[in-house]
Every structure is written in C-alpha cells, then in structure tokens.
Design a protein around this motif. Structure first.
Motif, PDB file in Angstrom:
ATOM      1  N   GLN A 196       0.770  -1.108  -0.101  1.00  0.00           N
ATOM      2  CA  GLN A 196       0.056   0.030   0.065  1.00  0.00           C
ATOM      3  C   GLN A 196       0.825   1.199  -0.012  1.00  0.00           C
ATOM      4  O   GLN A 196       0.522   2.275  -0.881  1.00  0.00           O
ATOM      5  N   ARG A 218       2.145   1.640  -3.365  1.00  0.00           N
ATOM      6  CA  ARG A 218       1.335   2.128  -4.375  1.00  0.00           C
ATOM      7  C   ARG A 218       0.986   3.851  -4.190  1.00  0.00           C
ATOM      8  O   ARG A 218       1.035   4.675  -4.901  1.00  0.00           O
ATOM      9  N   ASP A 219       1.043   4.288  -2.916  1.00  0.00           N
ATOM     10  CA  ASP A 219       0.972   5.675  -2.563  1.00  0.00           C
ATOM     11  C   ASP A 219       1.828   6.518  -3.082  1.00  0.00           C
ATOM     12  O   ASP A 219       1.768   7.638  -3.884  1.00  0.00           O
ATOM     13  N   SER A 279       1.897   6.660  -6.817  1.00  0.00           N
ATOM     14  CA  SER A 279       0.628   7.721  -7.212  1.00  0.00           C
ATOM     15  C   SER A 279       1.250   9.134  -7.374  1.00  0.00           C
ATOM     16  O   SER A 279       0.589   9.812  -8.118  1.00  0.00           O
ATOM     17  N   LYS A 305       0.229  14.393   2.115  1.00  0.00           N
ATOM     18  CA  LYS A 305      -0.768  13.089   1.523  1.00  0.00           C
ATOM     19  C   LYS A 305      -0.192  11.887   1.886  1.00  0.00           C
ATOM     20  O   LYS A 305      -1.000  11.051   1.951  1.00  0.00           O
ATOM     21  N   HIS A 306       0.958  11.727   2.000  1.00  0.00           N
ATOM     22  CA  HIS A 306       1.483  10.459   2.198  1.00  0.00           C
ATOM     23  C   HIS A 306       1.606  10.159   3.762  1.00  0.00           C
ATOM     24  O   HIS A 306       1.173   9.057   4.013  1.00  0.00           O
ATOM     25  N   ALA A 309      -2.046   9.068   4.283  1.00  0.00           N
ATOM     26  CA  ALA A 309      -2.061   7.521   3.536  1.00  0.00           C
ATOM     27  C   ALA A 309      -1.671   6.652   4.656  1.00  0.00           C
ATOM     28  O   ALA A 309      -2.367   5.575   4.901  1.00  0.00           O
TER      29      ALA A 309
END
Length: 153
Positions: A32, A35-36, A39, A118-119, A122
């Motif tokens: 995950q 993936r973050d 992105s 943002k990370h 997440a």
C-alpha cells in the motif's frame, strides 16, 4: 513431556507464528505504501531521498545511503535521476572539497510540501487498524524485538 519441554515447544511455535505474521503484515503495508508513493510519480528510493532532505535538510551524498538503507552506487543513480528531474542539486562543501551535498531545489521543496502531507495521511489510513495507544505499544515492542535480534549471535 515435562513442563520445561512444553514451554520450549510453545515458545518455538509462537516465534514461528510471530515471524510469519510480522512478515505478512509488512508485505501488506509495503504494498500500500509503494502504491501511494507511485501515485505521486516517484519510486521508493526517490521518495526516501526526497523525504530525508525535506525533513532533515541538506545531506552529504555519501551519508544518504546509510540513512535510507541503500548502497552508495544506488544513491548516486537516484541522485542523478532526481537532479535530471530538477528536484535536487549537488552543492560542494565549502570546507571539504571531497564532500558534496544533495540539496532540494525549489521544485523539490514544492513537490514535497504537496506530497508529504498526503503521504502522511495515507500512512495514517494504511495503519488505521490500530489505535494511537496500540501503535505506541507496538513501536515499543518492535524496538525491543529489533534490538534483541540485532545483538543475536
């Protein structure tokens, strides 16, 4: 079977189970997290270097590998790629010509100002299966486990 033998068998089974559970949990979390990071148009090593510079400031290139757990040859490649993208630059140390620093450019700072919060969010969601207190306890326990394993011989 004597009490001591039974305890030893249970300890071995628990140790194997703990290893499997830790390994699977880490794989799920890493999937995950990767993936973050992807992105945001970065790979893991690029993000690790940018995050280090963003949070700790300018760093000698020779020291970055130790801090983000990468081989020195890999660091040179990653720094080259980030420099090509305009996210960092090299800066000679005025006191020691053998030392070169990696420094975030304005574009690199702007990217991390956008991406890092943002990370963090997440990560909070990915690790949201535990409360803050459970996370703090797990941090303490994993530190103990890691230190013990590090000194195992």
């Amino acid at each position: 079977m004597q009490k001591n033998d039974q305890s030893n068998v249970e300890d071995r089974k628990a140790s194997l189970k703990l290893f499997v559970v830790l390994h699977r949990a880490l794989q799920s979390i890493e999937k995950q997290v990767f993936r973050d990071i992807k992105s945001h148009g970065l790979n893991l090593t690029e993000f690790a270097v940018l995050e280090l510079l963003f949070n700790k400031g300018d760093q000698p290139i020779q020291m970055i590998g130790k801090k983000v757990l990468l081989a020195s040859s890999s660091i040179t490649y990653v720094v080259d790629k980030l420099e090509e993208k305009g996210l960092l630059k090299r800066k000679a140390c005025p006191k020691d010509r053998r030392v070169t620093y990696a420094v975030l450019t304005n574009d690199g700072k702007d990217l991390m100002k956008d991406v890092f919060p943002k990370h963090e969010q997440a990560l909070t969601e990915i690790l949201g299966g535990l409360s803050v207190i459970e996370k703090q306890r797990m941090i303490e326990q994993l530190k103990i486990l890691g230190l013990h394993a590090e000194h195992y011989s």
